[in-house]
Design an enzyme around this catalytic site. Sequence first.
Site, PDB file in Angstrom:
ATOM      1  N   ARG A   1       0.860  -1.324  -0.239  1.00  0.00           N
ATOM      2  CA  ARG A   1       0.084   0.083  -0.041  1.00  0.00           C
ATOM      3  C   ARG A   1       1.030   1.222   0.129  1.00  0.00           C
ATOM      4  O   ARG A   1       1.691   1.281   0.792  1.00  0.00           O
ATOM      5  CB  ARG A   1      -0.916   0.056   1.261  1.00  0.00           C
TER       6      ARG A   1
ATOM      7  N   TYR B   1      -4.169   1.917  15.758  1.00  0.00           N
ATOM      8  CA  TYR B   1      -2.952   2.066  16.572  1.00  0.00           C
ATOM      9  C   TYR B   1      -3.470   1.811  18.251  1.00  0.00           C
ATOM     10  O   TYR B   1      -2.808   1.116  18.779  1.00  0.00           O
ATOM     11  CB  TYR B   1      -2.270   3.283  16.432  1.00  0.00           C
TER      12      TYR B   1
ATOM     13  N   GLU C   1      -7.338   8.518   6.208  1.00  0.00           N
ATOM     14  CA  GLU C   1      -7.761   9.345   7.454  1.00  0.00           C
ATOM     15  C   GLU C   1      -8.110  10.614   7.393  1.00  0.00           C
ATOM     16  O   GLU C   1      -7.169  11.667   7.870  1.00  0.00           O
ATOM     17  CB  GLU C   1      -6.605   9.143   8.553  1.00  0.00           C
TER      18      GLU C   1
ATOM     19  N   HIS D   1      -2.638  11.143   0.821  1.00  0.00           N
ATOM     20  CA  HIS D   1      -2.185  10.871   2.127  1.00  0.00           C
ATOM     21  C   HIS D   1      -1.529  12.165   2.514  1.00  0.00           C
ATOM     22  O   HIS D   1      -0.217  12.179   2.681  1.00  0.00           O
ATOM     23  CB  HIS D   1      -1.250   9.616   2.091  1.00  0.00           C
TER      24      HIS D   1
ATOM     25  N   GLU E   1      -3.517   0.034   8.195  1.00  0.00           N
ATOM     26  CA  GLU E   1      -2.695   0.221   9.029  1.00  0.00           C
ATOM     27  C   GLU E   1      -2.429  -0.040  10.179  1.00  0.00           C
ATOM     28  O   GLU E   1      -3.631  -0.078  10.887  1.00  0.00           O
ATOM     29  CB  GLU E   1      -2.377   1.879   9.136  1.00  0.00           C
TER      30      GLU E   1
ATOM     31  N   ASN F   1      -7.596   1.780   9.905  1.00  0.00           N
ATOM     32  CA  ASN F   1      -6.336   2.323  10.527  1.00  0.00           C
ATOM     33  C   ASN F   1      -6.516   2.378  11.847  1.00  0.00           C
ATOM     34  O   ASN F   1      -7.095   2.900  12.588  1.00  0.00           O
ATOM     35  CB  ASN F   1      -5.667   3.472  10.119  1.00  0.00           C
TER      36      ASN F   1
HETATM   37  C1  FCB Z   1      -1.171   7.047  10.463  1.00  0.00           C
HETATM   38  C2  FCB Z   1      -1.005   7.706   9.417  1.00  0.00           C
HETATM   39  C3  FCB Z   1       0.499   7.097   8.842  1.00  0.00           C
HETATM   40  C4  FCB Z   1       1.552   7.134  10.013  1.00  0.00           C
HETATM   41  C5  FCB Z   1       0.900   6.562  11.025  1.00  0.00           C
HETATM   42  C6  FCB Z   1       1.818   6.229  12.439  1.00  0.00           C
HETATM   43  O1  FCB Z   1      -2.232   8.153  11.380  1.00  0.00           O
HETATM   44  O2  FCB Z   1      -1.748   7.434   8.608  1.00  0.00           O
HETATM   45  O3  FCB Z   1       0.899   8.124   7.752  1.00  0.00           O
HETATM   46  O4  FCB Z   1       1.935   8.089  10.362  1.00  0.00           O
HETATM   47  O5  FCB Z   1      -0.206   6.982  11.537  1.00  0.00           O
END
Ligand code: FCB
Length: 446
Positions: free
Chosen positions: A83, A299, A171, A126, A354, A297
């Site tokens: 990607r 985290y 995002e 992006h 992500e 995405n």
């Molecule tokens: C996300 C972004 C990506 C990267 C990660 C850690 O928000 O899409 O570009 O920076 O965080």
Amino acid sequence: MKLPLPPQSPLILPDFTFGVATAAFQIEGASHDKGRVPSIWDTFCDTPGKVFNGDNGHIACDHFNRMDADLDLIQSLQFDAYRFSVAWPRVQSAPGKWNPIGMDFYDRLVDGLLTRGIKPHVTLYHWDLPQFFEDTGGWLNRDIVPRFVDYADKVTRRLGDRVTAYATLNEPWCSAYLGYRWGIHAPGKTSDADGFLAMHHLLLAHGSAIPVMRENAPAAAHGIVLNFTPAYPATDSAADQRAAAQCDDENSHCFASAVFAGRYPTSVQERHPDWWPEFPEEDLAIISTPLDFLGVNFYTRQVVRATSDIDFEPVPQPQAEHTDIGWEIYPDALTHVLTDLHTRYTLPPIYITENGAAGADSINEQDQVIDDQRCRYYASHLNAVDRAMMAGVNIKGYFAWSLMDNFEWAEGYNKRFGIVYVDYVSQRRLPKQSALMFKDFLTERQ
Ligand code: FCB
């Protein structure tokens, strides 16, 4: 470390896609070369105090000049898919003017992936808006919508069906809220009303581009990538539970509900009547045009408590484990967000576009990078994906963020998310233990 997944896990089947992800501004460098024009991120980097250490994207990972070797690296790690994003300021040099050298680069990138048996997943936006569009209002000017459609048209016409999946935006929450509302990202604007207006124009650009993209690349999948940081209530109190729901409405559902249900959450409009943009009702039908996939995405999570009937604040979790960027490790929230989205909306198939961890990595005397925490992070989050699939969520693939260490936006080069280590002086790439863990898993899976 082995990637421990249950033996019957659908992730082990060969039709589940495993990929790595990057974004143009974070890796390409060559920011002044071959007709590329400045983006809002070049301007932001040049603004004192905005980016850690005054870092910029001039060289980054020099991927623009090292593309073939980087594709060999992805292939050597056995990934099925890659990607990446197209840099708008590399393919468009002025309003109405396109840069053939920029287009050629992505054309070669796609062919380079295909010859190596790797599926291209393209993100159109992006975050690197050409500065010349920001100069006429950027995402605050409704005229950006047809400009984005032009850009999407040019790229999908050129790359066509060679690409497996196209995402319009990455995002939009970050572009709108971090970029226009809180000034943490480019273009550094700080107005709540601007944040919501930018959100609406981003989503409208997304929905307006999809039919054009479909026509140009009918065999490709077309979708959007949204970020989710689910909110958990600090206590069981009704007030904290309401706060968590309000927080999710503002961060996740403003985007997901607009795209998948054709309406913005009422709680956000009620809480911020003065900031809420005016727009023609028909926009929502355009924004909610059907999609072939949703990119998720993920985290971390957040914990919030109510500070009034309409407001909330984050509650730090000092006892929990965090990554080097200060984000709590909480894999259950990934299962939770996936099953919750699946319950609320009628969704197309999902790709995890992500997921990953920042680490304070270094090369040891044996020339290795031991990134235990990242290995554990991937293992626990892949198991979280497995649980969501077992609960009935249709997930087609998973992309690790990121292929290699890169420019981490306002954090500059200080935060390393790669599964491959980058020495920014020599531009040497060295697979970390986490990359080798994926490689072992993917080699065995074949
Ligand atoms: C996300 C972004 C990506 C990267 C990660 C850690 O928000 O899409 O570009 O920076 O965080």
